[in-house]
Design a protein around this motif. Structure first.
Motif, PDB file in Angstrom:
ATOM      1  N   ILE A  77      23.598  21.245  57.153  1.00 38.24           N
ATOM      2  CA  ILE A  77      23.573  20.583  58.448  1.00 38.24           C
ATOM      3  C   ILE A  77      22.905  19.229  58.258  1.00 38.24           C
ATOM      4  O   ILE A  77      21.824  19.129  57.676  1.00 38.24           O
ATOM      5  N   MET A  78      23.553  18.176  58.718  1.00 39.67           N
ATOM      6  CA  MET A  78      23.044  16.814  58.538  1.00 39.67           C
ATOM      7  C   MET A  78      22.795  16.158  59.891  1.00 39.67           C
ATOM      8  O   MET A  78      23.624  16.255  60.788  1.00 39.67           O
ATOM      9  N   ALA A  79      21.666  15.487  60.011  1.00 44.46           N
ATOM     10  CA  ALA A  79      21.366  14.660  61.178  1.00 44.46           C
ATOM     11  C   ALA A  79      21.337  13.208  60.728  1.00 44.46           C
ATOM     12  O   ALA A  79      20.816  12.888  59.660  1.00 44.46           O
ATOM     13  N   TYR A  80      21.885  12.326  61.539  1.00 41.52           N
ATOM     14  CA  TYR A  80      22.078  10.932  61.176  1.00 41.52           C
ATOM     15  C   TYR A  80      20.959  10.072  61.731  1.00 41.52           C
ATOM     16  O   TYR A  80      20.490  10.269  62.849  1.00 41.52           O
ATOM     17  N   ILE A 108      28.572  21.614  57.628  1.00 41.39           N
ATOM     18  CA  ILE A 108      29.475  22.027  56.559  1.00 41.39           C
ATOM     19  C   ILE A 108      29.205  23.505  56.294  1.00 41.39           C
ATOM     20  O   ILE A 108      28.206  23.853  55.672  1.00 41.39           O
ATOM     21  N   PRO A 109      30.054  24.394  56.792  1.00 41.38           N
ATOM     22  CA  PRO A 109      29.810  25.830  56.575  1.00 41.38           C
ATOM     23  C   PRO A 109      29.834  26.195  55.094  1.00 41.38           C
ATOM     24  O   PRO A 109      30.513  25.542  54.287  1.00 41.38           O
ATOM     25  N   GLU A 151      32.779  24.136  61.762  1.00 41.94           N
ATOM     26  CA  GLU A 151      32.712  22.810  61.149  1.00 41.94           C
ATOM     27  C   GLU A 151      32.502  21.771  62.247  1.00 41.94           C
ATOM     28  O   GLU A 151      33.131  21.834  63.303  1.00 41.94           O
ATOM     29  N   ARG A 152      31.603  20.840  61.980  1.00 44.35           N
ATOM     30  CA  ARG A 152      31.355  19.775  62.945  1.00 44.35           C
ATOM     31  C   ARG A 152      31.389  18.433  62.208  1.00 44.35           C
ATOM     32  O   ARG A 152      30.798  18.296  61.133  1.00 44.35           O
TER      33      ARG A 152
END
Length: 317
Positions: A77-80, A108-109, A151-152
């Motif tokens: 999981i990414m935070a921008y 990203i699963p 997925e996001r």
């Protein structure tokens, strides 16, 4: 205990074409997803282990990505944290485009593979979550059905984003606090992901009431600085006869604070009493309360009071 301070990567490199490698699920010694991501981004990030399950958090800066990223061993999981830009993600014949901006997240699963095209510099905080941890939190929260993350691609989620971007600021250099916080943060993030990004129709069941006076008293005794008892969430919850998820909710309902916040506040009060009522040196107070150094104690004290321990002592006497 080994502690790793989260900080910006000093390496701001581009991605080489061979950097993204497919990791076969059959490989018995697959590297941690963070190690794979390090090759993908061409950077070396400082990681902070969150719990013994292998969950981790990292911050990375890189110039661009144009490559295929193979299956990971964890959910990523990414935070921008940067200026607005467009990005593209391809999975087979499926193409997803999005706008990467503050408050947006990428998910990203575990096991998924896709090609990423991000043309401009990116500053991200990444959370690596083992699927076993996600399943454990789902079981404790009484969810029904299979647990899978969606997925996001640059998906708006300011709550998850804010949790990730501010996670490092809450560490204070105290072993008991750090350990408890890392475990709570892992469960909190996993719970948030289940609620917002799993597709389950009903994910979190409400917890009614707080802890009984007897159970609360035992928990507080465990958390006191002079106690030799195990203060891990698992131990606290087991002693209360609850799951970790339900124990945290019941403890907060009873005290108004999470176990980590209660412990932090209690140690601050203990520190104030020792500084005001004894002639113990600041470093002696730090050691007595379990801080790893005088610097760590002073930083934690100042964060909560706005003053250094020495200045507070002079004013309080």
């Amino acid at each position: 205990m080994n502690k790793h301070i989260l900080r910006d990567s000093l390496d701001d490199a581009s991605v080489a074409p061979e950097a993204c490698q497919v990791i076969s699920p059959a490989n018995a010694e697959r590297p941690h997803a963070g190690a794979v991501t390090a090759r993908v981004l061409g950077t070396t990030a400082f990681r902070m282990a969150l719990d013994t399950s292998g969950a981790a958090i990292a911050r990375r800066k890189y110039k661009r990505v144009h490559d295929v990223c193979g299956p990971k061993t964890h959910h990523v999981i990414m935070a921008y944290n940067g200026s607005v830009q467009r990005m593209e993600r391809r999975s087979g014949r499926s193409v997803a485009t999005g706008t990467f901006r503050p408050g947006a997240v990428i998910i990203i699963p575990e096991g998924s593979s896709s090609r990423w095209d991000i043309p401009k510099p990116v500053d991200v905080v990444e959370f690596y979550l083992p699927h076993a941890t996600l399943e454990r939190v789902a079981e404790e929260a009484d969810t029904a059905g299979p647990v899978n993350l969606l997925e996001r691609t640059a998906h708006p989620d300011p709550v998850t984003s804010r949790l990730l971007l501010t996670a490092a600021d809450t560490l204070e250099g105290n072993e008991a606090l750090d350990t408890l916080f890392r475990r709570q943060l892992t469960s909190l993030l996993a719970t948030r992901l289940l609620a917002a990004h799993s597709g389950l129709p009903t994910t979190i069941q409400p917890t009614m009431g707080g802890l009984s006076p007897k159970v609360l008293s035992r928990a507080i005794e465990r958390l006191r600085p002079d106690s030799d008892a195990d203060v891990s969430l698992a131990a606290l919850a087991s002693d209360a006869g609850l799951s970790r998820f339900h124990f945290c909710r019941a403890f907060k309902k009873s005290t108004g604070l999470s176990p980590h916040a209660w412990l932090r506040q209690h140690r601050l009060e203990e520190a104030k009493n020792m500084l005001r009522d004894t002639d113990a040196s600041v470093i002696s107070v730090a050691v007595a309360l379990g801080y790893s150094s005088q610097t760590a104690f002073a930083a934690a004290f100042r964060k909560l009071t706005g003053e250094t321990p020495s200045n507070w002592r002079r004013r309080a006497r």
